[in-house]
Write a protein that holds these residues in place. Structure first.
Motif, PDB file in Angstrom:
ATOM      1  N   LEU A 173      14.350  34.955  66.329  1.00 41.94           N
ATOM      2  CA  LEU A 173      13.578  36.114  65.873  1.00 41.94           C
ATOM      3  C   LEU A 173      13.396  36.072  64.360  1.00 41.94           C
ATOM      4  O   LEU A 173      12.300  36.336  63.843  1.00 41.94           O
ATOM      5  CB  LEU A 173      14.288  37.414  66.281  1.00 41.94           C
ATOM      6  CG  LEU A 173      14.414  37.715  67.777  1.00 41.94           C
ATOM      7  CD1 LEU A 173      15.141  39.038  67.982  1.00 41.94           C
ATOM      8  CD2 LEU A 173      13.050  37.746  68.450  1.00 41.94           C
ATOM      9  N   GLN A 177       9.705  35.351  62.424  1.00 42.74           N
ATOM     10  CA  GLN A 177       9.125  36.295  61.466  1.00 42.74           C
ATOM     11  C   GLN A 177       8.780  35.597  60.154  1.00 42.74           C
ATOM     12  O   GLN A 177       7.756  35.888  59.529  1.00 42.74           O
ATOM     13  CB  GLN A 177      10.110  37.444  61.215  1.00 42.74           C
ATOM     14  CG  GLN A 177      10.289  38.345  62.425  1.00 42.74           C
ATOM     15  CD  GLN A 177      11.393  39.356  62.199  1.00 42.74           C
ATOM     16  OE1 GLN A 177      11.161  40.425  61.650  1.00 42.74           O
ATOM     17  NE2 GLN A 177      12.607  39.004  62.612  1.00 42.74           N
ATOM     18  N   ASN A 233       6.919  44.011  60.861  1.00 42.38           N
ATOM     19  CA  ASN A 233       7.685  44.627  61.940  1.00 42.38           C
ATOM     20  C   ASN A 233       8.633  45.719  61.491  1.00 42.38           C
ATOM     21  O   ASN A 233       9.325  46.295  62.296  1.00 42.38           O
ATOM     22  CB  ASN A 233       8.491  43.546  62.667  1.00 42.38           C
ATOM     23  CG  ASN A 233       9.282  42.701  61.699  1.00 42.38           C
ATOM     24  OD1 ASN A 233      10.241  43.177  61.110  1.00 42.38           O
ATOM     25  ND2 ASN A 233       8.875  41.460  61.502  1.00 42.38           N
ATOM     26  N   ILE A 413      11.449  44.882  65.938  1.00 47.10           N
ATOM     27  CA  ILE A 413      12.182  43.674  66.316  1.00 47.10           C
ATOM     28  C   ILE A 413      13.683  43.836  66.077  1.00 47.10           C
ATOM     29  O   ILE A 413      14.494  43.259  66.800  1.00 47.10           O
ATOM     30  CB  ILE A 413      11.623  42.459  65.543  1.00 47.10           C
ATOM     31  CG1 ILE A 413      10.195  42.183  66.000  1.00 47.10           C
ATOM     32  CG2 ILE A 413      12.475  41.218  65.755  1.00 47.10           C
ATOM     33  CD1 ILE A 413       9.517  41.033  65.286  1.00 47.10           C
ATOM     34  N   VAL A 593       7.662  37.410  69.317  1.00 46.34           N
ATOM     35  CA  VAL A 593       7.415  37.865  67.942  1.00 46.34           C
ATOM     36  C   VAL A 593       5.945  37.682  67.568  1.00 46.34           C
ATOM     37  O   VAL A 593       5.316  38.578  66.994  1.00 46.34           O
ATOM     38  CB  VAL A 593       8.321  37.095  66.954  1.00 46.34           C
ATOM     39  CG1 VAL A 593       7.882  37.357  65.509  1.00 46.34           C
ATOM     40  CG2 VAL A 593       9.773  37.514  67.134  1.00 46.34           C
TER      41      VAL A 593
END
Length: 667
Positions: A173, A177, A233, A413, A593
């Motif tokens: 994750l 990003q 996010n 997230i 994502v």
């Protein structure tokens, strides 16, 4: 005297030719004795001079009247990818023997035969001589067989557990990003075409395996805690706090960790092909750089190993730590514990002990290197090809986005949870996208096995008839063909002419098995989201038990299950890939994502600028998009080849990454 040596030199090619003819005649007789169909090659497709010369003479061979000959197609070592299922269609059978003056090879796309072979590990072992080059830093679970393999697997298997999977989830994750932030920039930046997608996916996977494998956290280039990824996010997911288990590298390096790692993998062909002394002494910059990277990363690997070992011995790292990486688990599996003496890395068994001694330091590092090499390419390729396929199939992409909305809602997230969300992703259209990508582009197109020279003939039941595979025969489980075999895969109609010509010119032109259709995996619409349709023609019978949560299976139990042996992207049976769940967690986290907030489209910048596309009507946009789609399909069909895994070795696919709602080609 001179004339004698000259005669000897002139006689050598003749002797080689006569010996090859004798071997070819012997191998033809062996193939005939099996009763199986066979194809004779004038020389092996793995013949070294042929491998060297083929790229140079290939352009001229198209003028010869042999292009459509079966044996000529099979002379290309990449035939499992280039021909897909068409070779088996042309032969009218799913198993055949390839005969040459070297060893014969048994090739199969029959699910029932593959299932038999993978279940009988001792009868059909891996040809370990093929994997000797992977022992760069020590023996490992791939390069060994028999009792030694069992010993390695016993130690290497436990690290792939739910604690490590959770670490993979969090790091994936975070890295996704960073990658997406690099592509998107800030809110004021207009969408642009990214031509480094394959390279970026490789970097992401290297960062993930570096963290989850070795405890080394690497940031995405240019990213900070308040980087553009944060704006996309709201916040980043929490990572395990750094502890003293994180390796602190010494000053005795002339390459940074990242530089050594990237250079090592980029130079792997030279490192594996050339002996170390040649790599060191050749006067070429490329070989010298490769040797330096080999030495430097070896130093880093030793430092990581020693730092981790010392941290465990001193009690600074506990077994219950959620942040335990693969190296830490490997060391614990080798009896490195807080009670271990700092001067002895292993417990020596007593003479009465029937247990084998723990893996040596070299074997631990050999397996750690294997994790790095095999792990990063498989996941990176799956992310890359999933993005490309979804860019070519906007309808499936929209269904995927609807499925992600259903799973995550408005949660940032930072609130995504591995235990809850990964299971939902794996059972949804996201998992189906990965399953379909691996069906079309398995990591390796042919899984190698063999019947050893000292083995008796091995029986196989093929179409209810028993055949015997002779000793000294290579075996290739052709995954690319097995995954497209209409005898075991439900098939729909091929796409209409309006959507373009067949994906492959000769393989499965009367059905849709060459096409990317992740919806074929959905058991019903409730497995994903109401908007994700499924085709009742694609129903499978569930034939496998529930998967282990740590190593997993190749597809979710909520998805359709092909018969055993029909779907083998991670192999099957005792030698199935240990890192399967590791890769699945990484790929699904990254896809989630990206598509939670963004869309991916084919880059048409080689044909039209952003401004020109903006001024086009729908018909013009469809035309330019269709042109690029055809180019990408041709690129993937013709320019893919394998070194360690299947990759696009020539050409690049540009992808336009934009925020959802800013698509130019929403067909």
């Amino acid at each position: 005297m001179i004339s004698t040596w000259l005669l000897i030199l002139l006689a050598l090619p003749l002797v080689y030719f006569l010996q090859s003819c004798w071997c070819l005649r012997r191998n033809i007789a062996t193939a005939k004795a099996t009763g199986l169909p066979y194809v004779v090659l004038p020389w092996s497709n793995l013949n070294l001079p042929w491998l060297i010369l083929r790229p140079f003479i290939q352009p001229y061979l198209r003028f010869l009247p042999v292009q459509d000959k079966l044996w000529f197609k099979l002379l290309n070592v990449d035939w499992p990818w280039l021909e897909q299922y068409s070779i088996f269609q042309q032969l009218g059978c799913d198993s055949f023997i390839l005969v040459s003056s070297a060893k014969n090879s048994f090739n199969t796309a029959d699910a029932a035969v593959i299932d038999q072979i993978t279940k009988r590990r001792t009868d059909f072992p891996k040809p370990v001589e093929v994997y000797g080059s992977l022992e760069l830093y020590g023996k490992n679970v791939v390069s060994t067989e028999g009792n030694l393999w069992k010993h390695h697997r016993k130690t290497v298997s436990p690290p792939f557990n739910e604690k490590n999977n959770r670490l993979v989830w969090l790091e994936s994750l975070r890295q996704a990003q960073g990658m997406l932030g690099g592509w998107m920039g800030d809110d004021s930046k207009a969408p642009s075409v990214v031509h480094t997608v394959a390279t970026d996916c490789m970097r992401l996977s290297l960062h993930v395996i570096s963290c989850a494998g070795f405890g080394v956290n690497l940031n995405w280039p240019g990213s900070e805690d308040d980087s553009p990824q944060k704006a996309l996010n709201g916040s980043t997911p929490p990572m395990p706090e750094k502890t003293s288990e994180d390796p602190q590298f010494g000053p005795d390096h002339n390459m940074s960790y990242t530089e050594a790692l990237h250079t090592l993998l980029h130079s792997m062909v030279w490192i594996l092909v050339l002996p170390t002394f040649l790599l060191k002494t050749l006067p070429f910059k490329r070989t010298k750089t490769a040797y330096n990277a080999y030495i430097e990363w070896g130093k880093y690997l030793h430092e990581i190993f020693n730092n981790k070992k010392n941290a465990i011995i001193s009690g600074q790292v506990q077994a219950k730590d959620d942040g335990m990486d693969l190296m830490g688990f490997l060391l614990r599996g080798a009896n490195i514990t807080p009670s271990t003496s700092s001067t002895s890395s292993q417990k020596t068994p007593t003479s009465s002990s029937k247990q084998q001694p723990p893996l040596s330091d070299t074997e631990i590092m050999g397996n750690a290197f294997l994790f790095l090499l095999a792990g990063h390419e498989t996941a990176a390729n799956s992310i890359h090809f999933s993005l490309v396929y979804l860019a070519m199939h906007p309808r499936s992409q929209r269904r995927l986005q609807a499925s992600l909305d259903h799973i995550f809602g408005s949660r940032p997230i930072s609130a995504w949870d591995y235990e809850r969300d990964f299971t939902a992703l794996f059972s949804s259209l996201t998992g189906a996208v990965l399953a379909e990508e691996l069906r079309l582009v398995p990591p390796v197109p042919a899984i190698p096995k063999c019947v050893p020279s000292n083995s008796p003939p091995q029986p196989l039941l093929i179409n209810d008839k028993e055949y015997h595979i002779q000793p000294a025969t290579y075996i290739n489980l052709i995954s690319t063909a097995a995954h497209r075999n209409p005898k075991t895969w439900p098939a729909g109609k091929p796409r209409d002419d309006a959507d373009g010509p067949p994906v492959h010119p000769t393989s499965n032109i009367d059905n849709d098995l060459e096409e990317f259709k992740p919806e074929r995996w959905l058991r019903d619409t409730t497995a994903s989201d109401a908007s994700a349709s499924s085709d009742p023609e694609h129903a499978f019978v569930h034939t496998e038990d529930a998967p282990s949560t740590s190593t997993g299976t190749s597809s979710s139990s909520a998805h359709h299950r092909p018969p055993r042996g029909a779907y083998v992207p991670f192999s099957e049976g005792f030698r199935a890939c240990l890192g399967r769940r590791f890769a699945q967690v990484e790929v699904l986290a990254v896809l989630a994502v990206i598509f939670r907030t963004c869309s991916v489209e084919l880059g048409v910048d080689a044909h039209a600028s952003e401004e020109q596309v903006e001024g086009m009507g729908e018909a013009e946009r469809r035309k330019v998009w269709g042109t690029v789609k055809a180019e990408v399909e041709a690129l993937m069909r013709e320019k893919m080849t394998m070194l360690f895994t299947m990759q696009l070795r020539e050409g690049k696919v540009g992808l336009r990454v934009c925020r959802r709602g800013e698509e130019r080609f929403p067909f």
